[in-house]
Write a protein that holds these residues in place. Sequence first.
Motif, PDB file in Angstrom:
ATOM      1  N   VAL A  28       0.973  -1.170   0.079  1.00 37.02           N
ATOM      2  CA  VAL A  28       0.059   0.089   0.002  1.00 37.02           C
ATOM      3  C   VAL A  28       0.855   1.193   0.041  1.00 37.02           C
ATOM      4  O   VAL A  28       2.099   1.194   0.324  1.00 37.02           O
ATOM      5  CB  VAL A  28      -0.817   0.040   1.200  1.00 37.02           C
ATOM      6  N   PRO A  29       0.281   2.497  -0.216  1.00 36.76           N
ATOM      7  CA  PRO A  29       1.181   3.520  -0.534  1.00 36.76           C
ATOM      8  C   PRO A  29       1.122   4.452   0.589  1.00 36.76           C
ATOM      9  O   PRO A  29       1.756   5.579   0.756  1.00 36.76           O
ATOM     10  CB  PRO A  29       0.521   4.312  -1.446  1.00 36.76           C
ATOM     11  N   SER A  30       0.701   4.233   2.034  1.00 35.21           N
ATOM     12  CA  SER A  30       0.753   4.942   2.913  1.00 35.21           C
ATOM     13  C   SER A  30       0.414   4.281   4.386  1.00 35.21           C
ATOM     14  O   SER A  30       0.066   3.014   4.332  1.00 35.21           O
ATOM     15  CB  SER A  30      -0.275   6.114   3.086  1.00 35.21           C
ATOM     16  N   ASN A  31       1.192   4.713   5.611  1.00 37.85           N
ATOM     17  CA  ASN A  31       1.066   4.227   6.753  1.00 37.85           C
ATOM     18  C   ASN A  31      -0.330   3.503   7.243  1.00 37.85           C
ATOM     19  O   ASN A  31      -0.720   2.806   7.682  1.00 37.85           O
ATOM     20  CB  ASN A  31       1.764   4.887   7.638  1.00 37.85           C
ATOM     21  N   ASP A  32      -1.253   4.752   7.126  1.00 43.95           N
ATOM     22  CA  ASP A  32      -2.469   4.531   7.573  1.00 43.95           C
ATOM     23  C   ASP A  32      -3.319   3.534   6.890  1.00 43.95           C
ATOM     24  O   ASP A  32      -4.051   2.697   7.442  1.00 43.95           O
ATOM     25  CB  ASP A  32      -3.258   5.820   7.532  1.00 43.95           C
ATOM     26  N   ALA A  85      -7.306  16.139   2.790  1.00 44.01           N
ATOM     27  CA  ALA A  85      -8.525  15.714   3.348  1.00 44.01           C
ATOM     28  C   ALA A  85      -9.220  17.031   3.721  1.00 44.01           C
ATOM     29  O   ALA A  85      -8.680  17.796   4.502  1.00 44.01           O
ATOM     30  CB  ALA A  85      -8.433  14.683   4.201  1.00 44.01           C
ATOM     31  N   ARG A  86     -10.616  17.154   3.307  1.00 43.46           N
ATOM     32  CA  ARG A  86     -11.301  18.227   3.804  1.00 43.46           C
ATOM     33  C   ARG A  86     -11.909  18.227   5.426  1.00 43.46           C
ATOM     34  O   ARG A  86     -12.377  19.069   5.722  1.00 43.46           O
ATOM     35  CB  ARG A  86     -12.608  18.921   2.918  1.00 43.46           C
ATOM     36  N   LEU A 126      -9.503   8.892   4.758  1.00 40.60           N
ATOM     37  CA  LEU A 126      -8.797  10.029   3.965  1.00 40.60           C
ATOM     38  C   LEU A 126      -7.294  10.163   4.725  1.00 40.60           C
ATOM     39  O   LEU A 126      -6.540  10.875   4.047  1.00 40.60           O
ATOM     40  CB  LEU A 126      -9.585  11.487   4.063  1.00 40.60           C
ATOM     41  N   LYS A 127      -7.214   9.889   5.983  1.00 40.71           N
ATOM     42  CA  LYS A 127      -5.934   9.924   6.499  1.00 40.71           C
ATOM     43  C   LYS A 127      -4.821   9.526   5.559  1.00 40.71           C
ATOM     44  O   LYS A 127      -3.512  10.019   5.658  1.00 40.71           O
ATOM     45  CB  LYS A 127      -5.798   9.487   7.873  1.00 40.71           C
ATOM     46  N   ASP A 152      -1.305  11.602   6.792  1.00 39.28           N
ATOM     47  CA  ASP A 152      -0.045  11.044   6.377  1.00 39.28           C
ATOM     48  C   ASP A 152       0.841  12.130   5.592  1.00 39.28           C
ATOM     49  O   ASP A 152       1.883  12.234   5.476  1.00 39.28           O
ATOM     50  CB  ASP A 152       0.005   9.713   5.700  1.00 39.28           C
ATOM     51  N   VAL A 153      -0.191  12.678   4.675  1.00 38.53           N
ATOM     52  CA  VAL A 153       0.506  13.758   3.616  1.00 38.53           C
ATOM     53  C   VAL A 153       0.920  14.975   4.187  1.00 38.53           C
ATOM     54  O   VAL A 153       2.191  15.348   4.018  1.00 38.53           O
ATOM     55  CB  VAL A 153      -0.282  13.846   2.436  1.00 38.53           C
ATOM     56  N   ALA A 154       0.281  15.365   5.452  1.00 36.21           N
ATOM     57  CA  ALA A 154       0.722  16.662   6.214  1.00 36.21           C
ATOM     58  C   ALA A 154       1.828  16.108   6.974  1.00 36.21           C
ATOM     59  O   ALA A 154       2.588  17.161   6.801  1.00 36.21           O
ATOM     60  CB  ALA A 154      -0.534  16.885   7.154  1.00 36.21           C
TER      61      ALA A 154
END
Length: 410
Positions: A193-197, A316-317, A323-324, A350-352
């Motif tokens: 997967v592309p992110s930790n969350d 994420a809005r 969305l995390k 994660d992106v923040a």
Amino acid sequence: MRRVLMVNYYFPPLGGIGSLRALKFATYLPEFGWEPTVLAPRDGAYYRDPSLAFPEERVVRTRSFELSRLGKRALAAGGTDTEPAVVGPLLGRAREMVRRWIYRPDAQVGWYPFAVSAGRRALRARRFDAIVSSSFPITAHLVARRLQRSAGLPWVAEFRDPWTDHLEPRDPRRRRDEPLERAIVAEADAVVVPSNDWADLFRRKGAREVAVITNGYDSADIPARHPPNGFVVTHVGSLYPDRQDLSAVWPALAALRGSPGMEGLRLRFVGDLGPAVRREIETHGLGSLLEVTGFLPYRDALAQMAASSVLLVAGARDPRPLLKGMIPAKVFEYLGTGLPVIYVGDPATDVAALLAGQPRCHRVPPGDVEAARSALRAASTEVPGERALGAFTRRELTGRLAAVLAGLAG
């Protein structure tokens, strides 16, 4: 050298992030001792990107029965591989029923029998050591699972995005597809997967091994920076108003228009711009500053990116859990340009966190006009420069995939 069979519906000449990611893996895997053969459709239903290419002698092309094309032909209401047919309420309901109950698990299921047949021939013709599949479409995983059961090879299933969690809890497709999702996740020897969350998400679904391999960038792909004529604020790619919100930026830009450092202000969207967001922008008197390029091939999009003053990331809005883990793939090319970056979105994602560790990156909470104004002011004075991005090069990321494969193949 070991051999891996990659099952990818999206692969050049088809465009998009999924195609690009697969292309980069296939390009760099030989440097880590893995020779890839890619199983892909000959005429997939998606747009073509002439800037993406891979040696055809290393691709097994198959037929595919494209249900979406058949449906558009039956409706006789126009539409293309990337645009829906224009239909009335009655046909619209019929189309939704088809999508809900016939596209199982997705519209690319018509590729399945051809891909399985061609994959079996490839596995008989040569010795392979592993199989990798990537979704979307989920059909790619079904193909890989069938091949894995026949050949007994280690199988890595990559989920570039979550599957059933994108659906509403009451959506019958979610209840229908969850058992298949859990079966795929449990049967695969490893999940990427592309992110930790999202890694945590798939562990909860029963994955035996989960590896996080983010998207990335190739320094050779990033063109030299070309300072624009004026202050150019650029967003690259799709904008999804249901989960992203850049509305704080428009009044901030309107307030700063004409101020020092903001001369020649322009607002550029590389890609399409929905009518609702366009109306938002025009409401703040910025319509005359707006540039919308429409779809551009990958390398042309990068050129537009490099000819900017500051780059916008729509995060994420709101704090919805799913969305995390959403890290827009373009973020890594953004960072590679060395330009200032402004992220607008939930700060607990994660992106923040990724951007917090990089210079010239500004984070703005959704709806915070003053924070957006401060970020734009700061960005207008910053000088572009290099960033420490070694962990996010396509070569480095491919090395991580190779390590997963080596761990399974023994």
